[in-house]
Write a protein that holds these residues in place. Structure first.
Motif, PDB file in Angstrom:
ATOM      1  N   ALA A  65      35.058 -87.059  15.715  1.00 41.81           N
ATOM      2  CA  ALA A  65      34.325 -86.533  14.560  1.00 41.81           C
ATOM      3  C   ALA A  65      32.883 -86.213  14.933  1.00 41.81           C
ATOM      4  CB  ALA A  65      34.366 -87.542  13.413  1.00 41.81           C
ATOM      5  N   GLN A  66      32.275 -87.047  15.788  1.00 44.16           N
ATOM      6  CA  GLN A  66      30.896 -86.812  16.218  1.00 44.16           C
ATOM      7  C   GLN A  66      30.789 -85.534  17.051  1.00 44.16           C
ATOM      8  OE1 GLN A  66      32.577 -89.671  16.754  1.00 44.16           O
ATOM      9  NE2 GLN A  66      31.564 -91.128  15.387  1.00 44.16           N
ATOM     10  N   ALA A  67      31.801 -85.256  17.869  1.00 42.35           N
ATOM     11  CA  ALA A  67      31.803 -84.035  18.676  1.00 42.35           C
ATOM     12  C   ALA A  67      31.903 -82.807  17.783  1.00 42.35           C
ATOM     13  CB  ALA A  67      32.964 -84.069  19.675  1.00 42.35           C
ATOM     14  N   VAL A  68      32.773 -82.858  16.798  1.00 43.15           N
ATOM     15  CA  VAL A  68      32.939 -81.731  15.864  1.00 43.15           C
ATOM     16  C   VAL A  68      31.644 -81.511  15.095  1.00 43.15           C
ATOM     17  CG1 VAL A  68      34.189 -80.935  13.810  1.00 43.15           C
ATOM     18  CG2 VAL A  68      35.442 -82.027  15.690  1.00 43.15           C
ATOM     19  N   GLU A  69      31.030 -82.595  14.654  1.00 42.93           N
ATOM     20  CA  GLU A  69      29.761 -82.495  13.917  1.00 42.93           C
ATOM     21  C   GLU A  69      28.672 -81.875  14.796  1.00 42.93           C
ATOM     22  OE1 GLU A  69      26.526 -85.588  12.149  1.00 42.93           O
ATOM     23  OE2 GLU A  69      28.631 -85.997  11.672  1.00 42.93           O
ATOM     24  N   PHE A  70      28.624 -82.276  16.064  1.00 46.46           N
ATOM     25  CA  PHE A  70      27.634 -81.704  16.974  1.00 46.46           C
ATOM     26  C   PHE A  70      27.859 -80.202  17.143  1.00 46.46           C
ATOM     27  CE2 PHE A  70      26.325 -80.295  21.198  1.00 46.46           C
ATOM     28  CZ  PHE A  70      24.970 -80.566  21.130  1.00 46.46           C
ATOM     29  N   ALA A  71      29.107 -79.805  17.344  1.00 46.00           N
ATOM     30  CA  ALA A  71      29.417 -78.382  17.539  1.00 46.00           C
ATOM     31  C   ALA A  71      29.017 -77.564  16.309  1.00 46.00           C
ATOM     32  CB  ALA A  71      30.898 -78.196  17.848  1.00 46.00           C
ATOM     33  N   ARG A  72      29.176 -78.150  15.136  1.00 42.47           N
ATOM     34  CA  ARG A  72      28.774 -77.448  13.903  1.00 42.47           C
ATOM     35  C   ARG A  72      27.260 -77.361  13.773  1.00 42.47           C
ATOM     36  NH1 ARG A  72      33.017 -80.529  10.153  1.00 42.47           N
ATOM     37  NH2 ARG A  72      34.842 -79.260  10.631  1.00 42.47           N
ATOM     38  N   SER A  73      26.549 -78.299  14.376  1.00 39.05           N
ATOM     39  CA  SER A  73      25.090 -78.346  14.227  1.00 39.05           C
ATOM     40  C   SER A  73      24.358 -77.390  15.167  1.00 39.05           C
ATOM     41  CB  SER A  73      24.588 -79.780  14.443  1.00 39.05           C
ATOM     42  OG  SER A  73      24.648 -80.126  15.823  1.00 39.05           O
ATOM     43  N   VAL A  74      25.056 -76.833  16.140  1.00 34.74           N
ATOM     44  CA  VAL A  74      24.443 -75.898  17.079  1.00 34.74           C
ATOM     45  C   VAL A  74      25.150 -74.548  16.953  1.00 34.74           C
ATOM     46  CG1 VAL A  74      23.757 -77.719  18.686  1.00 34.74           C
ATOM     47  CG2 VAL A  74      25.944 -76.568  19.010  1.00 34.74           C
ATOM     48  N   GLU A  75      24.489 -73.523  17.393  1.00 33.04           N
ATOM     49  CA  GLU A  75      25.100 -72.193  17.341  1.00 33.04           C
ATOM     50  C   GLU A  75      25.774 -71.864  18.658  1.00 33.04           C
ATOM     51  OE1 GLU A  75      23.087 -68.831  15.739  1.00 33.04           O
ATOM     52  OE2 GLU A  75      21.724 -70.124  14.613  1.00 33.04           O
ATOM     53  N   GLY A  76      26.882 -71.153  18.552  1.00 37.12           N
ATOM     54  CA  GLY A  76      27.469 -70.571  19.739  1.00 37.12           C
ATOM     55  C   GLY A  76      28.537 -71.354  20.452  1.00 37.12           C
ATOM     56  N   ILE A  77      28.963 -72.521  19.923  1.00 37.39           N
ATOM     57  CA  ILE A  77      30.036 -73.279  20.575  1.00 37.39           C
ATOM     58  C   ILE A  77      31.267 -73.279  19.676  1.00 37.39           C
ATOM     59  CG2 ILE A  77      30.831 -75.529  21.379  1.00 37.39           C
ATOM     60  CD1 ILE A  77      28.091 -76.167  22.321  1.00 37.39           C
ATOM     61  N   VAL A  78      32.384 -72.889  20.263  1.00 34.05           N
ATOM     62  CA  VAL A  78      33.667 -72.910  19.571  1.00 34.05           C
ATOM     63  C   VAL A  78      34.534 -73.969  20.237  1.00 34.05           C
ATOM     64  CG1 VAL A  78      35.758 -71.593  19.060  1.00 34.05           C
ATOM     65  CG2 VAL A  78      33.523 -70.479  18.921  1.00 34.05           C
ATOM     66  N   LEU A  79      35.191 -74.791  19.430  1.00 35.18           N
ATOM     67  CA  LEU A  79      36.068 -75.842  19.936  1.00 35.18           C
ATOM     68  C   LEU A  79      37.528 -75.449  19.727  1.00 35.18           C
ATOM     69  CD1 LEU A  79      34.323 -79.025  18.474  1.00 35.18           C
ATOM     70  CD2 LEU A  79      33.894 -77.868  20.653  1.00 35.18           C
ATOM     71  N   VAL A  80      38.337 -75.682  20.761  1.00 31.34           N
ATOM     72  CA  VAL A  80      39.784 -75.468  20.659  1.00 31.34           C
ATOM     73  C   VAL A  80      40.444 -76.747  21.151  1.00 31.34           C
ATOM     74  CG1 VAL A  80      41.758 -74.101  21.442  1.00 31.34           C
ATOM     75  CG2 VAL A  80      39.548 -72.985  21.043  1.00 31.34           C
ATOM     76  N   ASP A  81      41.171 -77.416  20.247  1.00 33.45           N
ATOM     77  CA  ASP A  81      41.866 -78.645  20.641  1.00 33.45           C
ATOM     78  C   ASP A  81      43.272 -78.314  21.132  1.00 33.45           C
ATOM     79  OD1 ASP A  81      43.428 -78.187  18.363  1.00 33.45           O
ATOM     80  OD2 ASP A  81      42.624 -79.893  17.249  1.00 33.45           O
ATOM     81  N   GLY A  82      43.994 -79.345  21.541  1.00 34.18           N
ATOM     82  CA  GLY A  82      45.306 -79.151  22.139  1.00 34.18           C
ATOM     83  C   GLY A  82      46.303 -78.442  21.245  1.00 34.18           C
ATOM     84  N   LEU A  83      46.363 -78.817  19.969  1.00 30.19           N
ATOM     85  CA  LEU A  83      47.316 -78.179  19.067  1.00 30.19           C
ATOM     86  C   LEU A  83      46.990 -76.705  18.864  1.00 30.19           C
ATOM     87  CD1 LEU A  83      47.956 -80.927  16.359  1.00 30.19           C
ATOM     88  CD2 LEU A  83      49.494 -80.110  18.158  1.00 30.19           C
ATOM     89  N   ARG A  84      45.707 -76.413  18.712  1.00 25.25           N
ATOM     90  CA  ARG A  84      45.316 -75.015  18.548  1.00 25.25           C
ATOM     91  C   ARG A  84      45.576 -74.235  19.837  1.00 25.25           C
ATOM     92  NH1 ARG A  84      39.400 -72.654  16.766  1.00 25.25           N
ATOM     93  NH2 ARG A  84      40.073 -70.519  16.462  1.00 25.25           N
ATOM     94  N   LEU A  85      45.310 -74.859  20.976  1.00 24.61           N
ATOM     95  CA  LEU A  85      45.566 -74.230  22.265  1.00 24.61           C
ATOM     96  C   LEU A  85      47.039 -73.861  22.398  1.00 24.61           C
ATOM     97  CD1 LEU A  85      44.896 -73.427  25.198  1.00 24.61           C
ATOM     98  CD2 LEU A  85      45.127 -75.855  25.801  1.00 24.61           C
ATOM     99  N   ALA A  86      47.917 -74.814  22.108  1.00 20.02           N
ATOM    100  CA  ALA A  86      49.360 -74.556  22.210  1.00 20.02           C
ATOM    101  C   ALA A  86      49.778 -73.451  21.240  1.00 20.02           C
ATOM    102  CB  ALA A  86      50.145 -75.834  21.942  1.00 20.02           C
TER     103      ALA A  86
END
Length: 158
Positions: A107-128
Motif C-alpha cells: 500500500a505504501q508503494a502504491v501511495e508513493f507512486a500516486r504522489s509523484v508524476e510519471g510512474i506507472v505500476l503494473v503488478d503480476g495479475l495486470r501483467l498476465a
C-alpha cells in the motif's frame, strides 16, 4: 479459462531468467504500441544498470523516452524499491517510468507512486492480463460454437 492462463503465465514468468523476463516485458510494451519498432526498445538491465532495465524511445530521434524496471519477484514491491526507481529516473532526467513486477505492491508503494508524476505500476495479475490481451507468450484460438438460427426456420417470416 483466462484465470487459469494468467496463473500459468505467472508461474512460467517466475521461472525465467531475469534477463529473459526483461525481454518479455519489452516485447509486451512494444505490442502495446510503445516504440515505433522493436529496435526502439532496448534492454539495459544487468549488473550496474543503475536501476533501469529497459529504455523505450517513443520517437525516431529518441527525444522522448520511457524507462522500465522489471522485477521477477515473489514478495511484494515496497516503497523503498519505488523510491530507488524514482531516483534512477531523476538520474537520467526522465519524466516517464514503468515499474513491472510478477508480484504485487505494498500500500505504501502504491501511495508513493500516486504522489509523484510519471510512474506507472503494473503488478503480476495486470501483467498476465496484458500478455493475454496482446498475445505475448500466448496463442489465442477462436472457438466456434454452433447455434440454431431460429429466424431461418421461421416459414411465416419469409
Amino acid at each position: 479459462m483466462r484465470q487459469t492462463t494468467e496463473s500459468e503465465l505467472l508461474e512460467l514468468l517466475g521461472n525465467v531468467s531475469p534477463s529473459f523476463f526483461e525481454s518479455i516485458v519489452l516485447d509486451l510494451l512494444h505490442a502495446m504500441g510503445y516504440g515505433i519498432s522493436r529496435a526502439d526498445l532496448q534492454r539495459v538491465g544487468g549488473a550496474g544498470d543503475g536501476g533501469i532495465d529497459g529504455v523505450i524511445s517513443l520517437d525516431r530521434l529518441g527525444l522522448e523516452k520511457v524507462y522500465v524496471q522489471a522485477k521477477r519477484w515473489q514478495s511484494s514491491v515496497g516503497r523503498p524499491d519505488l523510491q530507488a526507481f524514482y531516483g534512477a529516473l531523476a538520474g537520467h532526467k526522465a519524466r516517464k517510468g514503468v515499474f513491472i513486477t510478477t508480484s504485487s505492491y505494498t500500500a505504501q508503494a502504491v501511495e508513493f507512486a500516486r504522489s509523484v508524476e510519471g510512474i506507472v505500476l503494473v503488478d503480476g495479475l495486470r501483467l498476465a492480463g496484458l500478455m493475454i490481451d496482446h498475445e505475448i507468450g500466448v496463442n489465442a484460438r477462436v472457438l466456434r460454437i454452433p447455434k440454431i438460427d431460429s429466424d431461418y426456420f421461421d416459414e411465416e417470416a419469409t
